[in-house]
Design an enzyme around this catalytic site. Structure first.
Site, short mmCIF file in Angstrom:
data_model
loop_
_atom_site.label_atom_id
_atom_site.label_comp_id
_atom_site.label_asym_id
_atom_site.label_seq_id
_atom_site.Cartn_x
_atom_site.Cartn_y
_atom_site.Cartn_z
CB CYS A 85 -0.80 0.04 1.21
SG CYS A 85 -1.94 -1.20 1.44
CB CYS A 210 -12.87 -2.32 6.35
SG CYS A 210 -13.07 -3.52 7.69
CG HIS A 336 -6.37 1.92 0.11
ND1 HIS A 336 -5.35 2.55 -0.41
CD2 HIS A 336 -5.95 0.53 0.81
CE1 HIS A 336 -4.14 1.83 -0.02
NE2 HIS A 336 -4.49 0.63 0.65
#
Lengths: 387, 112
Positions: A85, A210, A336
């Site tokens: 990430c 999340c 994301h």
């Protein structure tokens, strides 16, 4: 080391972007950043490309060359980097380093990911590959939601952090995303009740704790001081760009309530920039899970160990608080797309420092980005300032 | 793949190592280790997963815990399928055994 500036930024919308290929998204971001900086593709000397999962999800590797060719970048090296990430953050860090050390005067950093064409189980599988496979820990069926749930529960036990503290993060970032038209959940506000009653993902964390699965790309043009002055416009200086490595397995972590690489990278960034946490006006932090933002507040020195929950609940990180955090909506609500996230954080901070953000902060001269890969195995901290 | 526990002969930290793989201590990099058995510890943190990777979909819901051994070394394991997950707490004592599928399996002594 030479002074380094961000001359241009761009971000595509994040979310489910249909059949867009990773190449098309990366090229759109690159063209956008070059246009924002008013530099031509012929002038770009280095390309750094951040991506995590295209090799596994799309069967596409060699992406730096694919993107460089698509952007007609032919002068110098094109390098792909992978740090889970933190891939986008590492691309930015290397581009800044190339300019700072005089290897080039104009570098382009691009990060991109396409994930929504795969099932949740496939993506969960691919993300789990960022754990140390030889440690045996992934064999347990541990996921990244599970990893941060282990940290969340330990933080609750040691410091008295509550689920309400985590819900504050989820609610704040979802509210912020309502002002960001590029956010995945723009136009989709949620209530407290919906956050607190959503389905369990990895106990104690629930759905709204999340981040979603997303597609998207972001990019930045990094230049030397001479080029920045020639281009004109608002000067955004990179006061510090630091990277640190940390444990890739739980058994190697010194604590479950803190990520050591964040502490190390942040300390190095503050020393390099000659500023302290108290000087940071705004921050974009890696809230892949709500608990991660609580821990980030502590590891970045915005508050003391164990104070992250109450610090956020006090309103200090709201838009009108003393230090707004994740005005973009953060990973939780902006989205994301893994390889793009580090550069999307740079995009938001640069827009805030320029005063051109969709919802400008009341005071923004110095901003920080915090990008975390895997279990804290790769961390990039940037400190940017309007000069 | 079976995982076994090794104690480092130099610093005495414990590592989970794939059976047959060369041992090196994660803490001090020593390659001198001794396989240990009959290991117990206490739950440091735990989670119950409701979304799983592809190979574990049939196991949902299942528990994973970090366990601290006597010398404060941490290992990670799958809570045994015989565990009453509602009774697991931080501090629960578990016995640790190698397992071909899950690496290490944790058997709570007071949560069955």
């Amino acid at each position: 080391m030479r002074k380094v500036y961000v001359a241009g930024v761009f971000s595509t919308p994040f979310g489910k972007l249909g059949d867009a290929s990773i190449k098309s998204l990366a090229i759109a971001a690159g063209i956008g950043a070059m246009a924002d900086a008013k530099v031509s593709s012929e002038a770009v000397e280095h390309l750094y490309f951040g991506n995590f999962a295209a090799g596994m999800l799309q069967g596409q590797k060699m992406l730096a060359a694919v993107v460089a060719s698509g952007l007609r970048l032919t002068l110098g090296p094109a390098t792909a980097v992978e740090g889970a990430c933190a891939s986008g953050g590492i691309a930015f860090h290397l581009a800044a380093l190339a300019v700072a050390t005089g290897q080039c005067d104009i570098a382009l950093a691009v990060g991109a990911e396409v994930m929504t064409g795969s099932t949740t189980e496939q993506v969960t599988n691919v993300l789990a590959s960022a754990m140390d496979q030889a440690s045996g820990e992934p064999l347990t069926g541990l996921t990244f939601a599970g990893f941060f749930s282990l940290l969340a529960r330990r933080h609750m036990a040691v410091y008295g952090t509550t689920m309400d503290h985590f819900a504050y993060v989820a609610k704040k970032n979802r509210d912020n995303a309502q002002y960001n038209p590029r956010a995945q959940f723009f136009g989709h506000p949620v209530t407290w009740e919906k956050i607190q009653q959503s389905r369990l993902i990895a106990e104690p964390l629930r759905l709204y704790d999340c981040c979603p699965i997303s597609d998207g790309a972001s990019a930045a043009i990094i230049v030397s001081e001479n080029v920045a002055k020639a281009l004109g416009g608002t000067m955004i200086e990179v006061l510090a760009s630091t990277q640190a490595a940390g444990p890739a397995a739980l058994q190697e972590m010194d604590s479950l309530t803190s990520l050591s690489a964040v502490r190390h990278a942040a300390q190095a960034a503050y020393e390099t920039a000659h500023v302290g946490p108290e000087d940071i006006d705004i921050a974009e932090v890696h809230d892949c899970f709500s608990a991660a933002e609580v821990i980030a507040m502590e590891d970045l020195g915005f508050c003391g160990p164990g104070e992250g929950g109450p610090y956020i609940a006090s309103g200090s990180t709201l838009w009108d608080g003393e230090r707004p955090v994740n005005l973009s909506g953060g990973l939780l609500s902006k989205g994301h797309p893994v390889g793009a996230t580090g550069l999307a954080q740079v995009y938001e901070v640069v827009q805030q420092l320029r005063g051109t953000a969709d919802r400008p902060a009341r005071r923004a001269r110095i901003g920080l980005t915090h990008n975390v890969g895997g279990t804290g195995g790769a961390v990039v901290i940037n400190i940017l300032a309007r000069t | 793949m079976n995982y076994v526990l090794y104690a480092c002969q130099r610093c005495h930290k414990i590592s989970a190592v794939a059976e047959g793989a060369p041992f090196h201590c994660w803490a001090c990099q020593s390659t001198e280790g001794t396989m240990i058995e009959n290991v117990s510890g206490t739950v440091e943190s735990f989670t119950v997963l409701h979304v799983a990777p592809l190979h574990y979909l049939d196991d949902i819901p299942y528990g994973v815990a970090t366990v601290l051994l006597n010398n404060q070394v941490r290992v990670v394991g799958r809570l045994s399928r015989f565990t009453d997950l509602d009774r697991v707490t931080i501090g629960t004592v578990v016995h640790i055994s190698p397992d071909e599928r899950y690496g290490l399996v944790l058997h709570p002594l007071d949560a069955r």
